[in-house]
Write an enzyme that holds these catalytic residues in place. Structure first.
Site, PDB file in Angstrom:
ATOM      1  N   GLN A   1     -15.697   8.476  -1.018  1.00 17.66           N
ATOM      2  CA  GLN A   1     -14.344   8.394  -0.481  1.00 17.66           C
ATOM      3  C   GLN A   1     -13.382   9.140  -1.396  1.00 17.66           C
ATOM      4  OE1 GLN A   1     -11.416   4.801   0.049  1.00 17.66           O
ATOM      5  NE2 GLN A   1     -12.822   4.794   1.778  1.00 17.66           N
TER       6      GLN A   1
ATOM      7  N   GLU B   1       2.784  14.932 -39.142  1.00 15.82           N
ATOM      8  CA  GLU B   1       2.362  13.540 -38.992  1.00 15.82           C
ATOM      9  C   GLU B   1       2.505  13.081 -37.547  1.00 15.82           C
ATOM     10  OE1 GLU B   1       3.364  11.919 -43.495  1.00 15.82           O
ATOM     11  OE2 GLU B   1       4.865  11.696 -41.926  1.00 15.82           O
TER      12      GLU B   1
ATOM     13  N   HIS C   1       0.863  -1.185   0.000  1.00 14.61           N
ATOM     14  CA  HIS C   1       0.000   0.000   0.000  1.00 14.61           C
ATOM     15  C   HIS C   1       0.896   1.230   0.000  1.00 14.61           C
ATOM     16  CE1 HIS C   1      -3.103   2.871   1.097  1.00 14.61           C
ATOM     17  NE2 HIS C   1      -4.031   1.918   1.140  1.00 14.61           N
TER      18      HIS C   1
ATOM     19  N   SER D   1      15.839   7.121 -45.884  1.00 16.17           N
ATOM     20  CA  SER D   1      17.091   6.360 -45.975  1.00 16.17           C
ATOM     21  C   SER D   1      17.358   5.906 -47.400  1.00 16.17           C
ATOM     22  CB  SER D   1      17.028   5.143 -45.049  1.00 16.17           C
ATOM     23  OG  SER D   1      15.967   4.277 -45.450  1.00 16.17           O
TER      24      SER D   1
ATOM     25  N   LYS E   1      13.780  13.432 -50.480  1.00 14.07           N
ATOM     26  CA  LYS E   1      12.569  13.560 -49.681  1.00 14.07           C
ATOM     27  C   LYS E   1      12.653  14.647 -48.609  1.00 14.07           C
ATOM     28  CE  LYS E   1       9.545  10.648 -49.491  1.00 14.07           C
ATOM     29  NZ  LYS E   1       8.163  10.729 -49.978  1.00 14.07           N
TER      30      LYS E   1
ATOM     31  N   THR F   1     -12.754  22.834 -50.874  1.00 15.79           N
ATOM     32  CA  THR F   1     -13.799  22.058 -50.197  1.00 15.79           C
ATOM     33  C   THR F   1     -13.860  20.704 -50.869  1.00 15.79           C
ATOM     34  OG1 THR F   1     -15.549  22.896 -51.658  1.00 15.79           O
ATOM     35  CG2 THR F   1     -15.130  24.133 -49.636  1.00 15.79           C
ATOM     36  N   HIS F   2     -14.067  19.660 -50.084  1.00 17.97           N
ATOM     37  CA  HIS F   2     -14.035  18.278 -50.591  1.00 17.97           C
ATOM     38  C   HIS F   2     -12.675  17.949 -51.223  1.00 17.97           C
ATOM     39  CE1 HIS F   2     -18.431  18.040 -50.077  1.00 17.97           C
ATOM     40  NE2 HIS F   2     -18.462  19.253 -50.607  1.00 17.97           N
TER      41      HIS F   2
ATOM     42  N   GLU G   1      -5.594   6.254 -14.049  1.00 19.75           N
ATOM     43  CA  GLU G   1      -5.149   7.647 -13.888  1.00 19.75           C
ATOM     44  C   GLU G   1      -3.645   7.768 -13.767  1.00 19.75           C
ATOM     45  OE1 GLU G   1      -9.218   9.393 -11.816  1.00 19.75           O
ATOM     46  OE2 GLU G   1      -7.426   9.094 -10.593  1.00 19.75           O
TER      47      GLU G   1
END
Length: 428
Positions: free
Chosen positions: A212, A275, A68, A263, A268, A140-141, A309
């Site tokens: 409690q 991301e 405890h 790599s 790139k 849009t879209h 938690e």
């Protein structure tokens, strides 16, 4: 949370030393309040205040036997206080200390989080101001829609961030709770006056009705507000990812000297920060689900919420702080390609100005259905290399209605830019 995504200031708040430190603050405040009310001797409170300390190593040693952690903590503090140690934790149950200390931890973490939010807000506002008049395509879209400005695009995120700030702050405010009402919330171990005095000392508010534990809807609201904040970061991250696609190329994340994107493919430059933030938002949403599950406990309490938690609160605050900071750095180093934005408008063959042509024709007296028909007819007849402006100027029916000067005004996007300035003043 893993070290990779932990910024030092926020990480330190959730270290075990700080957790026990907050518990010690509560124990000392309780002893002082009890002495003021003559529940325990003043000498006991004085000794607890002066001598109370703990050793994480020793707490863990004791916990091996007690199984405890709060009892182990109290035992370690008491042995350091000495003779008056028997008054440490007097009249309390474990959750009194745990929940009140947890409120202190959450408040401290919230203060750090708000500062990081300030950093992002400043970065976004600077970017919006700089590009308030930078014309680009609105979509849009995923398709070309109407011209807008990059500054207006970013200003929308400034306004949204302000709303999230309000949500997070309200959630933090309702979490500044002190709970010292004992095993089932009936103050069987000490009178409510102790709780009131301790709350004042710690700048907290006594729980209205507790079991409690502090009811977990409060905690769920905090995690929920962080999950909502994550959706804001993800929305911006996805926008920046789309704008960095090779066929769009309107912005690029900053690329430092020596940085490598792949790599296998040396050319790139990937949207790695955006991301990464998108992934962080997914985790934040998952914590909200767990926090909601924690609200419904058995009777006056069980401990099914405790293990959850211990994971989700440190992780959520640390990750939200990290994602906010990474987004702010991304925004500050963002490269905006104005020329490419104009080229994309040109690539639309002028169709992004169709609604302005429609409105102008109606203003000139043409029936709306007929105006819509003519504009749609011209747009859908465009071949490769054709421009709507040229078709409009040459159309035998419409050139009698629209003057060349009016057509040129439409295709400069003057109406859009004028109104954007009005909107920017609302948030900048």
């Amino acid at each position: 949370m893993i070290e990779r995504y932990t910024r030092p200031e926020m990480g330190a708040i959730w270290e075990v030393e700080n957790r026990f430190g907050k518990m010690l603050e509560v124990e000392i405040a309780v002893a002082l309040a009890q002495a003021e009310l003559k529940i325990i001797p003043r000498a006991a409170a004085r000794n607890i205040s002066e001598k109370a300390r703990f050793s994480v190593k020793r707490i863990y040693e004791i916990e091996q036997e007690t199984k405890h952690d709060v009892i182990a903590f109290v035992s370690n503090v008491a042995e350091n206080v000495g003779e008056w140690g028997r008054y440490v934790h007097f009249g309390l149950t474990s959750s009194d200390v745990l929940d009140t200390a947890f409120s202190l931890q959450i408040r401290e973490a919230g203060t750090v989080l708000m500062r990081t939010m300030d950093f992002l807000e400043k970065s976004l506002k600077n970017l919006a101001r700089k590009h308030g008049d930078t014309l680009c395509v609105g979509r849009t879209h995923g398709m070309y829609a109407e011209p807008t400005t990059f500054g207006l695009k970013i200003a929308g995120y400034v306004a949204e961030l302000d709303r999230h700030r309000g949500r997070v702050q309200r959630a933090l405010d309702q979490m500044t709770i002190c709970k010292l009402s004992g095993a089932v919330g009936t103050y069987s171990g000490q009178p409510p006056e102790v709780e009131a005095r301790v709350a004042k000392k710690l700048k907290l508010v006594p729980e209205v009705v507790a079991t409690q534990v502090i009811p977990r809807d409060r905690h769920a609201e905090v995690i929920g507000s962080l999950a909502m904040l994550g959706t804001h970061l993800e929305r911006l991250a996805i926008e920046l990812r789309h704008l960095q696609r090779s066929e769009v190329s309107e912005v690029t994340e900053g690329f430092s000297r020596g940085q490598k994107g792949s790599s296998a493919m040396p050319h790139k430059k990937n949207p790695i920060s955006a991301e990464n933030i998108t992934g962080a938002a997914r985790l934040l949403r998952s914590y909200a689900q767990a926090a909601l599950e924690n609200v419904a406990l058995w009777h006056e309490r069980d401990i099914s919420h405790s293990s959850v938690e211990r994971v989700i609160f440190p992780d959520a605050f640390i990750l939200a702080d990290y994602a906010l900071h990474r987004m702010a750095v991304l925004v500050e180093g963002l490269e905006v390609h104005k020329k490419q934005m104009l080229e994309n408008i040109e690539h639309s063959q002028g169709q992004v100005f169709s609604s302005q042509i429609l409105l102008t024709l109606v203003e000139k007296g043409l029936d709306r259905e007929m105006a819509y028909y003519h504009v749609q007819r011209l747009c859908h007849s465009l071949g490769k290399g054709d421009q709507l402006r040229d078709r409009l100027l040459k159309d035998p029916e419409l050139r009698r209605i629209l003057k060349p000067k009016e057509v040129e005004q439409i295709f400069r996007g003057e109406r859009n830019r004028k109104n954007v300035k009005i909107i920017l003043k609302r948030v900048l």
